[in-house]
Structure formats: structure tokens, C-alpha cells
Scaffold this active site. Structure first.
Site, short mmCIF file in Angstrom:
data_model
loop_
_atom_site.label_atom_id
_atom_site.label_comp_id
_atom_site.label_asym_id
_atom_site.label_seq_id
_atom_site.Cartn_x
_atom_site.Cartn_y
_atom_site.Cartn_z
N GLY A 138 0.80 -1.29 0.13
CA GLY A 138 -0.02 -0.01 -0.01
C GLY A 138 0.67 1.22 0.27
O GLY A 138 2.01 1.13 -0.05
N CYS A 139 0.07 2.41 0.22
CA CYS A 139 0.78 3.85 0.14
C CYS A 139 2.07 4.07 0.92
O CYS A 139 2.55 4.92 0.84
CB CYS A 139 -0.34 4.95 0.14
SG CYS A 139 -1.76 4.63 -1.10
N PHE A 140 2.17 3.39 2.10
CA PHE A 140 3.17 3.53 2.92
C PHE A 140 4.65 3.09 2.51
O PHE A 140 5.59 3.27 2.93
CB PHE A 140 3.05 3.20 4.31
CG PHE A 140 2.88 1.69 4.55
CD1 PHE A 140 4.22 0.84 4.36
CD2 PHE A 140 1.72 1.15 4.60
CE1 PHE A 140 4.07 -0.60 4.73
CE2 PHE A 140 1.61 -0.29 4.76
CZ PHE A 140 2.81 -1.15 4.85
N ALA A 141 4.54 2.25 1.18
CA ALA A 141 5.59 1.48 1.08
C ALA A 141 6.74 1.95 0.40
O ALA A 141 7.78 1.62 0.47
CB ALA A 141 5.29 0.25 0.28
N PHE B 5 2.08 6.97 4.47
CA PHE B 5 1.15 6.61 5.11
C PHE B 5 0.36 5.65 4.37
O PHE B 5 0.29 5.57 3.26
CB PHE B 5 0.15 7.73 5.49
CG PHE B 5 0.71 8.99 5.75
CD1 PHE B 5 1.45 9.18 6.78
CD2 PHE B 5 0.73 10.28 4.73
CE1 PHE B 5 1.88 10.53 7.20
CE2 PHE B 5 1.34 11.39 4.85
CZ PHE B 5 1.83 11.33 6.28
#
Length: 398
Positions: free
Chosen positions: A166-169, A376
Site C-alpha cells: 500500500g501507500c506507505f511502502a 502513510f
């Protein structure tokens, strides 16, 4: 039997002395560009949902408030017409989606990686490790294997494949690359994040507005960086040093962002209070990261924050009292590309170093020495990377 002294000497010889450093950056997008002002009409037409007049008006308002000017998408109108199951809300369509992403995710990653390797200026045979990250589909052997073949990397390159983060990666891959570069002498790590929305695109549903939020925000893109410690200044040009990296799960945030891979593709679920959860906890993460440096003024550092959406950025700015220009690079990438999940923060690093050079700033970090990179995403998981910028005038030594 080897003595303890011998083992200690071997371990010391295996490690680098300096911090992991970003040595080159490359980005890529599909050629198909979609303008946000036109997207509501296109989206409701291609999904045969024009009869949902009220929902279309809500979607228009979402797009208007998104602060996005344009996005890039691999899925064209022609492809969607040929594969109508992708345009329904809950039609079994995973096979059709997988057919796209298992091919196109590595290909787009190759475009970004090729640019990064060219900027780095070294033979690709010097790449020792590969980290590939995508939220777009799963396959075996993975996109890391496919990229190794596409680029012609050595078969002995040490690969790490990260699916469904997801977007935190974008922060996760840098944290992993930092550990690899600093603990393996001579390591040069190729990091690639490649995201294609073919796995999440679907028609509207008036009972699941969180899915509609994703349709208004997400775009396709790939970014690559080369990371290594103790750069050879006769052949390499360092851009940013990574000083520390941390990950945490925010309290009371379970279920705030979810994604589930189903027969219908990757479904996206979002709670309304995501901006509040992030802004409520961000100062604690900053304090923990920067207290060793004695930094408490958040306007004295440069900012690279994942642009999950304008509401998150607005609340973070308000909570920390940030000046408007602090999020310039972040908001620029959101405007020009949308939310590209894990690839976003790498696009923002690229934008920041380029604009810093164009403006004649003293450092790659808008003239400032220290900065933060935030990711995040699902969990809610937050990645915090402390960056040290370097002089924009730093040329390869001769």
C-alpha cells in the site's frame, strides 16, 4: 575454529562506514493521460453509469476537491470497452486484471529503472540487490524476477519482492535499502516501485463512497532509485543521505484503510477520519525521529510526504503550523500525477532535487540540510525516514 577476533574483523570488513545514500532517481508513467476536469464524464460514461445522476455529482465534487490536475492510466477506453467486467462494481474480473498487471507492472518499472541506471552512470552489473514493490497484483515468479530479466541484471542479484503493502511502502523500500546498503560492503541497491490501477478500477456504487474516493485519486506510475553507502565521488553523485528510518502502527487505527484482493479485483475501503488519525500522531513520529538531531522546528526541515489526498496534507499543515511552501513538492506531484501509492514519495524526491537545482538552492533539499519523508497507508502504518540533503553543485570528482 575461527576466533572471536577473526569473526569481528570479518563482520567489520563486510559493513560500510557511511550512511546509505540515494545516488540516482528515475520515473515513468503510461502514455495515456487523463485530465481530472474531464474524468467524471468519462468515468460514468465508460462504466455505463450515467443514470446515477446524484452519484455523478458527488464524484464531480470529489474530483474538484482532489487538487489533482491530471493522472496517467494504462487502462484506455478501448481496453475497457473490450473488457466490460472491469467497469462493473462487483463483476468477477481478476483474471482480466492480472493479465494486464503481471506484464505491465514490470515493464513500467523497467522504464523508471533504466532512467535511474542511466543517471547513475555505472554498469548495471554493479547492482547487487533489487527491491521491487507493487500493490498491483501478485504472481510467481514475481515482478522482481521479470524485471531482472527485462533489465538483463546478473542472475545472482539478491532480490526482494514486496506485494500488497500500500501507500506507505515508498518509505518501507528506502528503509530496507538503507539496511542493505549499510550492512553489505559495495552494495548498490536498485529500488523500484511500480503501480497500475488496473487492479482497482471499477464502476461506481452509491453504498460504497470510499471506493469512489479511490477512483478520484489513484493514478499509474513507477519510480526507481539507486541506493549505496560510501559513494565513489569520482563516478557517483550523491543526492540525499538516509540517516534513520522507522515504522509504526498508529493507535486506534485498525480498519482505517483496507484493501482486499477478491475475484472482483483489489477492493479499497477508507474511513473518514484518516486525515485526523495521521495529523493527531504525526508530531510524535517527528519528535522521535528528530530529537537526536535537536530539531523541533518543523518549518526548518524539507518535507516529502505521501500525498494520500488533500485533506491529509491540509490537516498535517494545520496541526504542525507548516508554512504553505513546505508541501510544495508534495502538492505538485499530487496535482500532476495523482496518488500513485508507493511510487509517490520517490516522485516527490525527484521533483524536489530538480526544483532545488533549477532555483539555485544550495542543497538538494530546497536549500535546507535536514528533511523528512513520510509514508502513510494500510494499518494505519506510518514510515518515517530522516534525510540529509547534499549540495546541488556536487559534481562528480575528476
Amino acid at each position: 575454529m575461527a576466533s572471536t577476533i577473526d569473526i569481528a574483523a570479518i563482520r567489520e570488513a563486510q559493513r560500510r562506514q557511511g550512511p546509505a545514500t540515494i545516488l540516482a532517481i528515475g520515473t515513468a508513467t503510461p502514455s495515456n493521460c487523463v485530465y481530472q476536469a474531464d474524468y467524471p464524464d468519462y468515468y460514468f460514461r465508460i462504466t455505463k453509469s450515467e443514470h446515477m445522476v446524484d452519484l455523478k455529482e458527488k464524484f464531480k465534487r470529489m474530483c474538484d476537491k482532489s487538487m489533482i490536475r491530471k493522472r496517467y492510466m494504462h487502462l484506455t477506453e478501448e481496453y475497457l470497452k473490450e473488457n466490460p467486467s472491469l467497469c462493473e462494481y462487483m463483476a468477477p474480473s481478476l483474471d482480466a486484471r492480472q493479465d494486464v498487471v503481471v506484464v505491465e507492472v514490470p515493464k513500467l518499472g523497467k522504464e523508471a529503472a533504466t532512467k535511474a541506471i542511466k543517471e547513475w552512470g555505472q554498469p548495471k552489473s554493479k547492482i547487487t540487490h533489487l527491491i521491487f514493490c507493487t500493490t498491483s497484483g501478485v504472481d510467481m515468479p514475481g515482478a522482481d524476477y521479470q524485471l531482472t530479466k527485462l533489465l538483463g541484471l546478473r542472475p545472482s542479484v539478491k532480490r526482494f519482492m514486496m506485494y500488497q503493502q500500500g501507500c506507505f511502502a515508498g518509505g518501507t523500500v528506502l528503509r530496507l535499502a538503507k539496511d542493505l546498503a549499510e550492512n553489505n560492503k559495495g552494495a548498490r541497491v536498485l529500488v523500484v516501485c511500480s503501480e497500475i490501477t488496473a487492479v482497482t478500477f471499477r464502476g461506481p456504487n452509491d453504498t460504497h463512497l470510499d471506493s469512489l474516493v479511490g477512483q478520484a485519486l489513484f493514478g499509474d506510475g513507477a519510480a526507481a532509485v539507486i541506493v549505496g553507502a560510501d559513494p565513489d565521488l569520482t563516478t557517483e553523485r550523491p543526492l540525499f543521505e538516509m540517516i534513520s528510518a522507522a515504522q509504526t502502527i498508529l493507535p486506534d487505527s485498525e480498519g482505517a484503510i483496507d484493501g482486499h484482493l477478491r475475484e472482483v479485483g483489489l477492493t479499497f475501503h477508507l474511513l473518514k477520519d484518516v486525515p485526523g488519525l495521521i495529523s493527531k500522531n504525526i508530531e510524535k513520529a517527528l519528535t522521535q525521529a528528530f530529537s537526536p538531531l535537536g530539531i523541533t522546528d518543523w518549518n526548518s526541515i524539507f518535507w516529502i510526504a505521501h500525498p494520500g489526498g488533500p485533506a491529509i496534507l491540509d490537516q498535517v499543515e494545520l496541526k504542525l503550523g507548516l508554512k504553505e511552501e513546505k508541501m510544495r513538492a508534495t502538492r505538485h506531484v499530487l496535482s500532476e500525477y495523482g496518488n500513485m501509492s508507493s511510487a509517490c514519495v520517490l516522485f516527490i524526491i525527484d521533483e524536489m532535487r530538480k526544483k532545488s537545482a533549477e532555483d539555485g538552492a544550495a542543497t538538494t533539499g530546497e536549500g535546507l540540510d535536514w528533511g523528512v519523508l513520510f509514508g502513510f497507508g494500510p494499518g494505519l502504518t506510518v514510515e518515517t525516514v530522516v534525510l540529509h540533503s547534499l549540495p546541488t553543485t556536487m559534481a562528480i570528482a575528476t
